[in-house]
Design an enzyme around this catalytic site. Structure first.
Site, PDB file in Angstrom:
ATOM      1  N   PRO A   7     -19.937  23.142   4.633  1.00 35.29           N
ATOM      2  CA  PRO A   7     -19.826  22.325   3.424  1.00 35.29           C
ATOM      3  C   PRO A   7     -20.720  22.861   2.308  1.00 35.29           C
ATOM      4  CG  PRO A   7     -19.991  20.937   5.364  1.00 35.29           C
ATOM      5  CD  PRO A   7     -20.257  22.337   5.823  1.00 35.29           C
ATOM      6  N   GLU A   8     -20.190  22.883   1.105  1.00 34.26           N
ATOM      7  CA  GLU A   8     -20.927  23.369  -0.046  1.00 34.26           C
ATOM      8  C   GLU A   8     -21.585  22.202  -0.782  1.00 34.26           C
ATOM      9  OE1 GLU A   8     -18.627  26.250  -2.270  1.00 34.26           O
ATOM     10  OE2 GLU A   8     -17.641  26.957  -0.445  1.00 34.26           O
TER      11      GLU A   8
ATOM     12  N   LYS B 273     -27.308  22.915   0.121  1.00 35.44           N
ATOM     13  CA  LYS B 273     -26.447  22.638   1.269  1.00 35.44           C
ATOM     14  C   LYS B 273     -27.171  21.881   2.374  1.00 35.44           C
ATOM     15  CE  LYS B 273     -23.684  26.784   0.398  1.00 35.44           C
ATOM     16  NZ  LYS B 273     -23.126  28.021   0.977  1.00 35.44           N
TER      17      LYS B 273
ATOM     18  N   ASN C 213     -18.728  29.955  -0.696  1.00 36.91           N
ATOM     19  CA  ASN C 213     -17.653  30.923  -0.845  1.00 36.91           C
ATOM     20  C   ASN C 213     -16.445  30.366  -1.597  1.00 36.91           C
ATOM     21  OD1 ASN C 213     -16.922  33.623  -0.373  1.00 36.91           O
ATOM     22  ND2 ASN C 213     -15.558  33.018   1.292  1.00 36.91           N
TER      23      ASN C 213
ATOM     24  N   ARG D 194     -18.414  38.046   3.426  1.00 35.54           N
ATOM     25  CA  ARG D 194     -17.565  36.906   3.104  1.00 35.54           C
ATOM     26  C   ARG D 194     -16.195  37.379   2.651  1.00 35.54           C
ATOM     27  NH1 ARG D 194     -19.858  31.961   2.281  1.00 35.54           N
ATOM     28  NH2 ARG D 194     -21.790  31.758   3.440  1.00 35.54           N
TER      29      ARG D 194
END
Length: 316
Positions: free
Chosen positions: A2-3, A50, A224, A303
């Site tokens: 989760p961002e 985060k 991301n 990523r």
């Protein structure tokens, strides 16, 4: 994982329980003795990037500041950076899983990884893994069968039942005690204290711009999904060295990061899912085929990145 916008929503779900005493605990955590939380009072709830931080004190101790008294809550209640401000109170109610919760990736950069335990403090640091979440007064239910064909509900890492009768459930997360929150609001893209000047200086580095954006020292909470979306919105190729970009381009990218993150948070609080333009897509909104590559600094995590060669041309 989760961002920033997702963790902000998690924090808002925990806020109504600040000041309440834990009556019963449960959960499958192996590294945290969940029984240590029994009969403690939840004193405070904070978020940085985060990470979610919960403070616990002895039940007979003084009650800490209410959620509305904290700077974070004032910011959230006022809808900081959000274009629409009237809907944010909905975060206190249980929300179903948003569509974007299944878009998270399991990798994390070195700057996002949890630190080693500092020894017992009264702050519980919670770092969420892939599909990590918090639920208030409800448990997560299986939405599909697993690879074995079983319909098994997710197993919570921690369940806190409070004397009021309500409860909080934490899924897929790492928890450790620490002495205080590792907080630098100047680097948090959803904070009113976010330091644009420091962020712009970081973006001017000769490294590929997609590396810098994920550096949590300057862009805490930016992950991301946000990275892919804002690079497309700003029409910047992900491997462009920041030092080759004009200041106006970097300003535009920074504006996109703040606006996209704020709008994502606002939509989450309204129970709406994320509709990415390029992340995990085959075509951009203009119909151009997208390219996909795995990029990351030497010795760091790589990523997956999506970009449009036509909308985001390479800078020679």
């Amino acid at each position: 994982m989760p961002e920033g916008p997702s963790v902000r929503k998690f924090q808002l779900l925990t806020s109504p329980f600040v000041g309440q005493v834990v009556a019963k605990v449960g959960g499958s955590s192996q590294k945290l003795n969940v029984n240590d939380l029994n009969a403690l009072r939840l004193q405070d709830s904070q978020v940085h990037g985060k990470n979610l931080y919960l403070a616990f004190v002895a039940a007979e101790g003084p009650v800490g500041p209410t959620a509305e008294e904290t700077a974070l809550q004032r910011e959230a209640a006022c809808g900081a950076h959000c274009p629409a401000q009237g809907q944010q109170g909905q975060a206190g109610a249980p929300q179903p899983h948003s569509q974007d919760e299944e878009l998270q990736e399991p990798q994390h950069s070195r700057s996002e990884a949890p630190e080693a335990a500092e020894g017992r403090g009264n702050w519980l640091r919670i770092h969420f893994g892939m599909f990590g979440s918090v639920r208030a007064n409800e448990f997560s239910r299986a939405s599909r069968a697993n690879k074995r064909g079983d319909w098994k509900d997710p197993v919570p890492r921690l369940v806190l039942h409070f004397e009021s009768g309500g409860f909080l459930v934490f899924y897929n997360c790492r928890m450790l005690w620490c002495s205080s929150p590792k907080a630098d609001p100047a680097s948090d893209i959803l904070s009113v204290e976010f330091h644009r000047g420091r962020a712009l200086r970081a973006l001017c580095a000769p490294d590929p711009i997609c590396y810098t954006l994920l550096d949590q020292r300057y862009f805490s909470g930016l992950g991301n999904i946000i990275k892919n979306e804002i690079l497309y919105l700003a029409r910047i190729h992900p491997l462009t060295p920041g030092s080759l970009l004009a200041l106006s381009d970097l300003e535009c990218l920074l504006d996109c990061a703040i606006q996209f993150s704020s709008e994502w948070l606002h939509n989450k609080l309204r129970g709406q899912g994320l509709h990415p333009q390029v992340y995990q897509k085959e075509q951009c909104p203009l119909g151009h085929p997208l390219m996909k590559g795995t990029f990351g600094p030497s010795g760091g995590f790589k990523r997956i990145t999506w970009w449009c060669p036509q909308c985001q041309p390479a800078v020679l």
